[in-house]
Design a protein around this motif. Sequence first.
Motif, mmCIF file in Angstrom:
data_model
loop_
_atom_site.group_PDB
_atom_site.id
_atom_site.type_symbol
_atom_site.label_atom_id
_atom_site.label_comp_id
_atom_site.label_asym_id
_atom_site.label_seq_id
_atom_site.Cartn_x
_atom_site.Cartn_y
_atom_site.Cartn_z
ATOM 1 N N ASN A 51 0.854 -1.179 0.000
ATOM 2 C CA ASN A 51 0.000 0.000 0.000
ATOM 3 C C ASN A 51 0.889 1.228 0.000
ATOM 4 O OD1 ASN A 51 -1.728 2.200 1.246
ATOM 5 N ND2 ASN A 51 -3.216 0.549 0.990
ATOM 6 N N ASP A 52 0.442 2.290 -0.693
ATOM 7 C CA ASP A 52 1.271 3.487 -0.769
ATOM 8 C C ASP A 52 1.072 4.387 0.435
ATOM 9 O OD1 ASP A 52 -1.288 4.256 -1.303
ATOM 10 O OD2 ASP A 52 -0.797 5.476 -3.068
ATOM 11 N N LYS A 53 0.287 3.903 1.447
ATOM 12 C CA LYS A 53 0.086 4.683 2.658
ATOM 13 C C LYS A 53 0.380 3.827 3.886
ATOM 14 C CE LYS A 53 -3.447 7.452 2.874
ATOM 15 N NZ LYS A 53 -4.867 7.941 2.862
ATOM 16 N N PRO A 54 1.645 3.479 4.076
ATOM 17 C CA PRO A 54 1.998 2.676 5.255
ATOM 18 C C PRO A 54 2.241 3.565 6.475
ATOM 19 C CG PRO A 54 3.934 2.968 3.900
ATOM 20 C CD PRO A 54 2.805 3.684 3.192
ATOM 21 N N ALA A 55 2.000 3.019 7.646
ATOM 22 C CA ALA A 55 2.290 3.717 8.905
ATOM 23 C C ALA A 55 2.756 2.689 9.918
ATOM 24 C CB ALA A 55 1.055 4.445 9.416
ATOM 25 N N THR A 56 3.612 3.119 10.826
ATOM 26 C CA THR A 56 4.106 2.249 11.884
ATOM 27 C C THR A 56 3.628 2.785 13.222
ATOM 28 O OG1 THR A 56 6.089 1.716 10.591
ATOM 29 C CG2 THR A 56 6.150 1.228 12.950
ATOM 30 N N LEU A 57 3.007 1.908 13.990
ATOM 31 C CA LEU A 57 2.442 2.296 15.275
ATOM 32 C C LEU A 57 3.030 1.439 16.387
ATOM 33 C CD1 LEU A 57 0.277 3.755 17.060
ATOM 34 C CD2 LEU A 57 -1.276 1.877 16.446
ATOM 35 N N TYR A 58 3.584 2.085 17.394
ATOM 36 C CA TYR A 58 4.059 1.411 18.599
ATOM 37 C C TYR A 58 3.062 1.699 19.711
ATOM 38 C CZ TYR A 58 8.632 0.760 16.368
ATOM 39 O OH TYR A 58 9.662 0.405 15.516
ATOM 40 N N ARG A 59 2.544 0.643 20.345
ATOM 41 C CA ARG A 59 1.564 0.841 21.407
ATOM 42 C C ARG A 59 1.677 -0.253 22.462
ATOM 43 N NH1 ARG A 59 -3.682 -1.957 20.400
ATOM 44 N NH2 ARG A 59 -3.464 -3.313 18.584
ATOM 45 N N MET A 60 1.212 0.062 23.666
ATOM 46 C CA MET A 60 1.261 -0.883 24.777
ATOM 47 C C MET A 60 0.128 -1.898 24.663
ATOM 48 S SD MET A 60 2.026 1.724 27.958
ATOM 49 C CE MET A 60 1.709 0.438 29.171
ATOM 50 N N VAL A 61 0.499 -3.180 24.588
ATOM 51 C CA VAL A 61 -0.476 -4.271 24.598
ATOM 52 C C VAL A 61 0.059 -5.327 25.557
ATOM 53 C CG1 VAL A 61 -1.738 -5.997 23.262
ATOM 54 C CG2 VAL A 61 -1.148 -3.808 22.207
ATOM 55 N N MET A 62 -0.353 -5.250 26.809
ATOM 56 C CA MET A 62 0.139 -6.149 27.841
ATOM 57 C C MET A 62 -0.977 -7.074 28.309
ATOM 58 S SD MET A 62 2.408 -3.437 30.044
ATOM 59 C CE MET A 62 3.535 -2.293 29.207
ATOM 60 N N ASP A 63 -0.613 -8.079 29.097
ATOM 61 C CA ASP A 63 -1.607 -9.043 29.573
ATOM 62 C C ASP A 63 -2.726 -8.370 30.344
ATOM 63 O OD1 ASP A 63 -0.237 -11.119 28.423
ATOM 64 O OD2 ASP A 63 0.848 -11.671 30.249
ATOM 65 N N LYS A 64 -2.382 -7.376 31.166
ATOM 66 C CA LYS A 64 -3.373 -6.740 32.019
ATOM 67 C C LYS A 64 -3.670 -5.293 31.634
ATOM 68 C CE LYS A 64 -2.349 -9.642 36.021
ATOM 69 N NZ LYS A 64 -1.980 -9.676 37.462
ATOM 70 N N HIS A 65 -3.092 -4.840 30.545
ATOM 71 C CA HIS A 65 -3.363 -3.461 30.129
ATOM 72 C C HIS A 65 -3.114 -3.290 28.640
ATOM 73 C CE1 HIS A 65 -3.627 0.868 30.045
ATOM 74 N NE2 HIS A 65 -2.413 0.945 29.526
ATOM 75 N N THR A 66 -4.127 -2.767 27.957
ATOM 76 C CA THR A 66 -3.981 -2.369 26.560
ATOM 77 C C THR A 66 -4.299 -0.886 26.482
ATOM 78 O OG1 THR A 66 -4.627 -4.545 25.715
ATOM 79 C CG2 THR A 66 -4.809 -2.679 24.197
ATOM 80 N N CYS A 67 -3.351 -0.113 25.975
ATOM 81 C CA CYS A 67 -3.515 1.340 25.951
ATOM 82 C C CYS A 67 -4.701 1.737 25.065
ATOM 83 C CB CYS A 67 -2.246 2.007 25.444
ATOM 84 S SG CYS A 67 -2.381 3.799 25.275
ATOM 85 N N PRO A 68 -5.707 2.432 25.614
ATOM 86 C CA PRO A 68 -6.866 2.818 24.808
ATOM 87 C C PRO A 68 -6.511 3.804 23.697
ATOM 88 C CG PRO A 68 -6.951 3.858 26.975
ATOM 89 C CD PRO A 68 -5.844 2.855 27.024
ATOM 90 N N TYR A 69 -5.500 4.659 23.953
ATOM 91 C CA TYR A 69 -5.104 5.623 22.920
ATOM 92 C C TYR A 69 -4.386 4.917 21.774
ATOM 93 C CZ TYR A 69 -6.497 9.253 26.143
ATOM 94 O OH TYR A 69 -7.238 10.055 26.979
ATOM 95 N N GLY A 70 -3.761 3.783 22.070
ATOM 96 C CA GLY A 70 -3.163 2.985 21.005
ATOM 97 C C GLY A 70 -4.232 2.404 20.092
ATOM 98 N N ILE A 71 -5.313 1.920 20.694
ATOM 99 C CA ILE A 71 -6.429 1.390 19.910
ATOM 100 C C ILE A 71 -7.043 2.492 19.053
ATOM 101 C CG2 ILE A 71 -8.727 0.342 20.043
ATOM 102 C CD1 ILE A 71 -7.832 -0.975 22.673
ATOM 103 N N LYS A 72 -7.215 3.673 19.653
ATOM 104 C CA LYS A 72 -7.770 4.802 18.912
ATOM 105 C C LYS A 72 -6.850 5.213 17.761
ATOM 106 C CE LYS A 72 -10.736 7.177 22.268
ATOM 107 N NZ LYS A 72 -10.995 8.478 22.939
ATOM 108 N N SER A 73 -5.550 5.212 18.002
ATOM 109 C CA SER A 73 -4.591 5.594 16.955
ATOM 110 C C SER A 73 -4.659 4.626 15.789
ATOM 111 C CB SER A 73 -3.169 5.623 17.534
ATOM 112 O OG SER A 73 -3.026 6.636 18.492
ATOM 113 N N LYS A 74 -4.720 3.347 16.087
ATOM 114 C CA LYS A 74 -4.802 2.330 15.033
ATOM 115 C C LYS A 74 -6.085 2.500 14.224
ATOM 116 C CE LYS A 74 -4.511 -2.705 14.379
ATOM 117 N NZ LYS A 74 -5.837 -2.957 13.814
ATOM 118 N N ASP A 75 -7.191 2.716 14.926
ATOM 119 C CA ASP A 75 -8.473 2.902 14.241
ATOM 120 C C ASP A 75 -8.443 4.140 13.352
ATOM 121 O OD1 ASP A 75 -11.514 2.512 13.988
ATOM 122 O OD2 ASP A 75 -11.371 4.528 14.830
ATOM 123 N N LEU A 76 -7.883 5.239 13.847
ATOM 124 C CA LEU A 76 -7.831 6.479 13.083
ATOM 125 C C LEU A 76 -6.970 6.308 11.826
ATOM 126 C CD1 LEU A 76 -8.438 9.459 12.690
ATOM 127 C CD2 LEU A 76 -6.578 9.995 14.272
#
Length: 262
Positions: A16-41
Amino acid sequence: MTTNPQQTHEPNEPANDKPATLYRMVMDKHTCPYGIKSKDLLEREGFVVEDIHLVTHEETEAFRAEHHVKTTPQTWIDGERIGGYDDLRAFFGRSVKAEDETTYRPVIAIFSVAAAMALATSWFAFGELVTLRVLEWFIAISMCFLAVQKLQDVESFSTMFLNYDLLAQRWVPYGYIYPYAEAVAGVLMISGSLVWISSPIALFIGGIGVISIIKAVYIEKRELKCACVGGSSNVPLGFVSLTESVMMVVMGTWMALKTMIA
Protein backbone atom coordinates in the motif's frame (compact mmCIF):
# COMPACT_ATOMS: atom_id res chain seq x y z
CA MET A 1 15.27 -3.64 21.86
CA THR A 2 13.01 -6.59 21.03
CA THR A 3 9.68 -5.74 19.46
CA ASN A 4 6.65 -7.80 18.61
CA PRO A 5 5.30 -6.67 15.23
CA GLN A 6 1.62 -7.38 14.66
CA GLN A 7 0.83 -6.33 11.11
CA THR A 8 -2.74 -5.66 10.12
CA HIS A 9 -2.35 -7.02 6.57
CA GLU A 10 -1.58 -10.48 5.24
CA PRO A 11 2.01 -11.20 4.07
CA ASN A 12 0.87 -11.66 0.47
CA GLU A 13 -1.28 -8.53 0.39
CA PRO A 14 -0.19 -5.99 -2.23
CA ALA A 15 1.93 -3.13 -0.91
CA ASN A 16 0.00 0.00 0.00
CA ASP A 17 1.27 3.49 -0.77
CA LYS A 18 0.09 4.68 2.66
CA PRO A 19 2.00 2.68 5.25
CA ALA A 20 2.29 3.72 8.90
CA THR A 21 4.11 2.25 11.88
CA LEU A 22 2.44 2.30 15.28
CA TYR A 23 4.06 1.41 18.60
CA ARG A 24 1.56 0.84 21.41
CA MET A 25 1.26 -0.88 24.78
CA VAL A 26 -0.48 -4.27 24.60
CA MET A 27 0.14 -6.15 27.84
CA ASP A 28 -1.61 -9.04 29.57
CA LYS A 29 -3.37 -6.74 32.02
CA HIS A 30 -3.36 -3.46 30.13
CA THR A 31 -3.98 -2.37 26.56
CA CYS A 32 -3.52 1.34 25.95
CA PRO A 33 -6.87 2.82 24.81
CA TYR A 34 -5.10 5.62 22.92
CA GLY A 35 -3.16 2.98 21.01
CA ILE A 36 -6.43 1.39 19.91
CA LYS A 37 -7.77 4.80 18.91
CA SER A 38 -4.59 5.59 16.96
CA LYS A 39 -4.80 2.33 15.03
CA ASP A 40 -8.47 2.90 14.24
CA LEU A 41 -7.83 6.48 13.08
CA LEU A 42 -4.95 5.44 10.83
CA GLU A 43 -7.03 2.69 9.23
CA ARG A 44 -9.97 5.04 8.68
CA GLU A 45 -7.57 7.42 6.96
CA GLY A 46 -6.61 4.63 4.56
CA PHE A 47 -3.28 3.57 6.05
CA VAL A 48 -1.98 0.02 6.34
CA VAL A 49 -0.66 -0.15 9.88
CA GLU A 50 2.43 -1.99 11.03
CA ASP A 51 1.10 -2.52 14.53
CA ILE A 52 4.02 -3.12 16.89
CA HIS A 53 3.14 -4.15 20.43
CA LEU A 54 5.11 -3.19 23.52
CA VAL A 55 4.29 -6.13 25.75
CA THR A 56 6.18 -5.37 28.97
CA HIS A 57 6.87 -2.32 31.11
CA GLU A 58 10.58 -2.80 30.53
CA GLU A 59 10.12 -2.85 26.78
CA THR A 60 7.95 0.27 26.96
CA GLU A 61 10.49 2.16 29.07
CA ALA A 62 13.30 1.14 26.71
CA PHE A 63 11.25 2.37 23.73
CA ARG A 64 10.62 5.73 25.39
CA ALA A 65 14.27 6.17 26.25
CA GLU A 66 15.43 5.19 22.76
CA HIS A 67 13.09 7.63 20.99
CA HIS A 68 13.16 10.35 23.66
CA VAL A 69 9.39 10.34 24.15
CA LYS A 70 7.38 10.43 27.37
CA THR A 71 4.27 8.57 26.26
CA THR A 72 2.95 5.86 24.00
CA PRO A 73 1.44 5.25 21.49
CA GLN A 74 3.77 6.72 18.91
CA THR A 75 3.16 6.77 15.16
CA TRP A 76 5.58 7.09 12.24
CA ILE A 77 4.47 8.00 8.71
CA ASP A 78 6.98 8.12 5.84
CA GLY A 79 9.79 7.74 8.37
CA GLU A 80 8.67 10.82 10.30
CA ARG A 81 7.49 10.53 13.88
CA ILE A 82 4.03 12.08 14.18
CA GLY A 83 3.60 11.50 17.91
CA GLY A 84 0.75 10.37 20.13
CA TYR A 85 -2.99 10.18 19.53
CA ASP A 86 -3.64 13.93 19.80
CA ASP A 87 -0.68 14.63 17.51
CA LEU A 88 -2.11 12.15 15.02
CA ARG A 89 -5.50 13.86 15.08
CA ALA A 90 -3.80 17.22 14.48
CA PHE A 91 -1.78 15.70 11.64
CA PHE A 92 -5.01 14.69 9.89
CA GLY A 93 -6.55 18.11 10.49
CA ARG A 94 -8.97 16.94 13.16
CA SER A 95 -9.89 18.94 16.23
CA VAL A 96 -7.80 18.52 19.37
CA LYS A 97 -9.22 19.73 22.64
CA ALA A 98 -6.88 21.99 24.60
CA GLU A 99 -6.29 20.96 28.20
CA ASP A 100 -7.98 24.05 29.66
CA GLU A 101 -10.49 24.65 26.85
CA THR A 102 -13.96 25.71 27.95
CA THR A 103 -17.04 24.07 26.48
CA TYR A 104 -20.82 24.05 26.84
CA ARG A 105 -21.05 20.41 25.72
CA PRO A 106 -21.83 18.91 29.19
CA VAL A 107 -24.72 21.34 29.77
CA ILE A 108 -26.07 20.89 26.24
CA ALA A 109 -26.00 17.11 26.72
CA ILE A 110 -27.82 17.33 30.06
CA PHE A 111 -30.52 19.68 28.79
CA SER A 112 -31.01 17.68 25.57
CA VAL A 113 -31.44 14.34 27.34
CA ALA A 114 -33.66 15.95 30.00
CA ALA A 115 -35.91 17.37 27.27
CA ALA A 116 -36.09 13.98 25.55
CA MET A 117 -36.97 12.27 28.83
CA ALA A 118 -39.65 14.87 29.59
CA LEU A 119 -41.25 14.36 26.18
CA ALA A 120 -41.07 10.57 26.53
CA THR A 121 -42.67 10.71 29.97
CA SER A 122 -45.47 12.93 28.68
CA TRP A 123 -46.10 10.56 25.80
CA PHE A 124 -46.27 7.60 28.18
CA ALA A 125 -48.46 9.35 30.76
CA PHE A 126 -50.82 11.30 28.51
CA GLY A 127 -50.38 9.90 25.02
CA GLU A 128 -49.20 13.35 23.87
CA LEU A 129 -45.70 14.75 23.38
CA VAL A 130 -46.46 18.37 24.17
CA THR A 131 -48.21 19.02 27.49
CA LEU A 132 -47.76 21.50 30.31
CA ARG A 133 -46.06 18.81 32.37
CA VAL A 134 -43.29 18.54 29.77
CA LEU A 135 -41.81 21.87 30.83
CA GLU A 136 -42.12 20.97 34.51
CA TRP A 137 -40.46 17.60 34.00
CA PHE A 138 -37.76 19.11 31.80
CA ILE A 139 -36.67 21.55 34.51
CA ALA A 140 -36.99 18.99 37.31
CA ILE A 141 -35.05 16.29 35.41
CA SER A 142 -32.37 18.84 34.47
CA MET A 143 -32.02 19.74 38.16
CA CYS A 144 -31.55 16.06 39.03
CA PHE A 145 -28.92 15.55 36.33
CA LEU A 146 -27.03 18.67 37.39
CA ALA A 147 -27.20 17.57 41.02
CA VAL A 148 -25.74 14.16 40.14
CA GLN A 149 -22.82 15.88 38.39
CA LYS A 150 -22.09 17.84 41.56
CA LEU A 151 -22.58 14.85 43.89
CA GLN A 152 -19.86 12.87 42.12
CA ASP A 153 -17.30 15.04 43.93
CA VAL A 154 -18.92 17.40 46.42
CA GLU A 155 -15.56 18.59 47.74
CA SER A 156 -14.41 19.67 44.30
CA PHE A 157 -17.77 21.27 43.55
CA SER A 158 -17.81 23.26 46.78
CA THR A 159 -14.32 24.60 46.08
CA MET A 160 -15.22 25.89 42.60
CA PHE A 161 -18.57 27.16 43.91
CA LEU A 162 -16.73 29.42 46.37
CA ASN A 163 -15.33 31.42 43.45
CA TYR A 164 -18.64 33.17 42.86
CA ASP A 165 -21.52 32.10 45.11
CA LEU A 166 -22.23 34.86 47.62
CA LEU A 167 -23.76 32.69 50.35
CA ALA A 168 -21.08 29.98 50.13
CA GLN A 169 -18.41 32.66 50.52
CA ARG A 170 -20.01 33.71 53.81
CA TRP A 171 -21.07 30.25 55.02
CA VAL A 172 -18.88 27.49 53.56
CA PRO A 173 -21.19 24.53 54.49
CA TYR A 174 -23.72 25.87 51.95
CA GLY A 175 -21.45 24.62 49.17
CA TYR A 176 -21.78 21.08 50.53
CA ILE A 177 -25.53 21.32 51.09
CA TYR A 178 -26.39 22.77 47.66
CA PRO A 179 -26.13 19.57 45.53
CA TYR A 180 -28.34 17.62 47.94
CA ALA A 181 -30.89 20.43 48.09
CA GLU A 182 -31.02 20.62 44.30
CA ALA A 183 -31.49 16.84 44.04
CA VAL A 184 -34.28 16.78 46.64
CA ALA A 185 -36.12 19.66 44.94
CA GLY A 186 -35.76 18.06 41.51
CA VAL A 187 -37.03 14.64 42.60
CA LEU A 188 -40.02 16.12 44.44
CA MET A 189 -40.88 18.32 41.46
CA ILE A 190 -40.89 15.30 39.14
CA SER A 191 -43.50 13.70 41.37
CA GLY A 192 -45.38 16.95 41.92
CA SER A 193 -45.62 16.17 45.62
CA LEU A 194 -44.50 17.98 48.79
CA VAL A 195 -44.42 21.30 46.96
CA TRP A 196 -44.13 23.07 50.31
CA ILE A 197 -40.61 21.59 50.50
CA SER A 198 -39.46 21.66 46.87
CA SER A 199 -40.69 25.13 45.98
CA PRO A 200 -38.89 27.05 48.78
CA ILE A 201 -35.69 25.10 48.14
CA ALA A 202 -35.73 25.91 44.41
CA LEU A 203 -36.57 29.56 45.05
CA PHE A 204 -33.84 29.91 47.68
CA ILE A 205 -30.89 28.26 45.90
CA GLY A 206 -32.00 29.53 42.49
CA GLY A 207 -32.41 33.10 43.72
CA ILE A 208 -28.98 33.19 45.34
CA GLY A 209 -27.51 31.70 42.17
CA VAL A 210 -29.07 34.40 39.95
CA ILE A 211 -27.72 37.21 42.13
CA SER A 212 -24.27 35.62 42.46
CA ILE A 213 -23.81 34.98 38.74
CA ILE A 214 -25.06 38.43 37.70
CA LYS A 215 -22.64 40.03 40.16
CA ALA A 216 -19.62 37.91 39.13
CA VAL A 217 -20.14 37.87 35.36
CA TYR A 218 -22.14 40.91 34.34
CA ILE A 219 -21.11 43.44 37.00
CA GLU A 220 -17.56 42.45 37.94
CA LYS A 221 -16.83 41.01 34.45
CA ARG A 222 -14.94 38.04 35.89
CA GLU A 223 -14.02 35.06 33.70
CA LEU A 224 -14.76 31.98 35.77
CA LYS A 225 -15.71 28.36 35.30
CA CYS A 226 -19.14 27.26 36.40
CA ALA A 227 -19.57 24.56 39.04
CA CYS A 228 -23.02 23.72 37.65
CA VAL A 229 -21.84 20.39 36.20
CA GLY A 230 -19.32 19.61 38.93
CA GLY A 231 -15.98 20.79 40.25
CA SER A 232 -13.97 19.54 37.28
CA SER A 233 -16.14 21.47 34.85
CA ASN A 234 -14.77 23.45 31.92
CA VAL A 235 -18.13 25.17 31.38
CA PRO A 236 -17.69 28.95 31.45
CA LEU A 237 -19.72 30.86 34.02
CA GLY A 238 -22.26 32.96 32.17
CA PHE A 239 -25.60 32.74 30.40
CA VAL A 240 -25.97 28.94 30.62
CA SER A 241 -25.12 28.96 34.33
CA LEU A 242 -27.61 31.75 34.86
CA THR A 243 -30.23 29.70 33.01
CA GLU A 244 -29.95 26.88 35.56
CA SER A 245 -30.67 29.27 38.44
CA VAL A 246 -33.43 31.10 36.58
CA MET A 247 -35.13 27.77 35.78
CA MET A 248 -35.17 26.89 39.47
CA VAL A 249 -36.68 30.24 40.39
CA VAL A 250 -39.34 29.92 37.66
CA MET A 251 -40.10 26.32 38.62
CA GLY A 252 -40.29 27.10 42.33
CA THR A 253 -42.62 30.01 41.69
CA TRP A 254 -44.81 28.07 39.25
CA MET A 255 -45.19 25.03 41.50
CA ALA A 256 -46.16 27.24 44.45
CA LEU A 257 -48.73 29.18 42.41
CA LYS A 258 -50.08 26.00 40.87
CA THR A 259 -50.62 24.49 44.31
CA MET A 260 -52.33 27.61 45.67
CA ILE A 261 -54.66 27.81 42.65
CA ALA A 262 -55.55 24.14 42.97
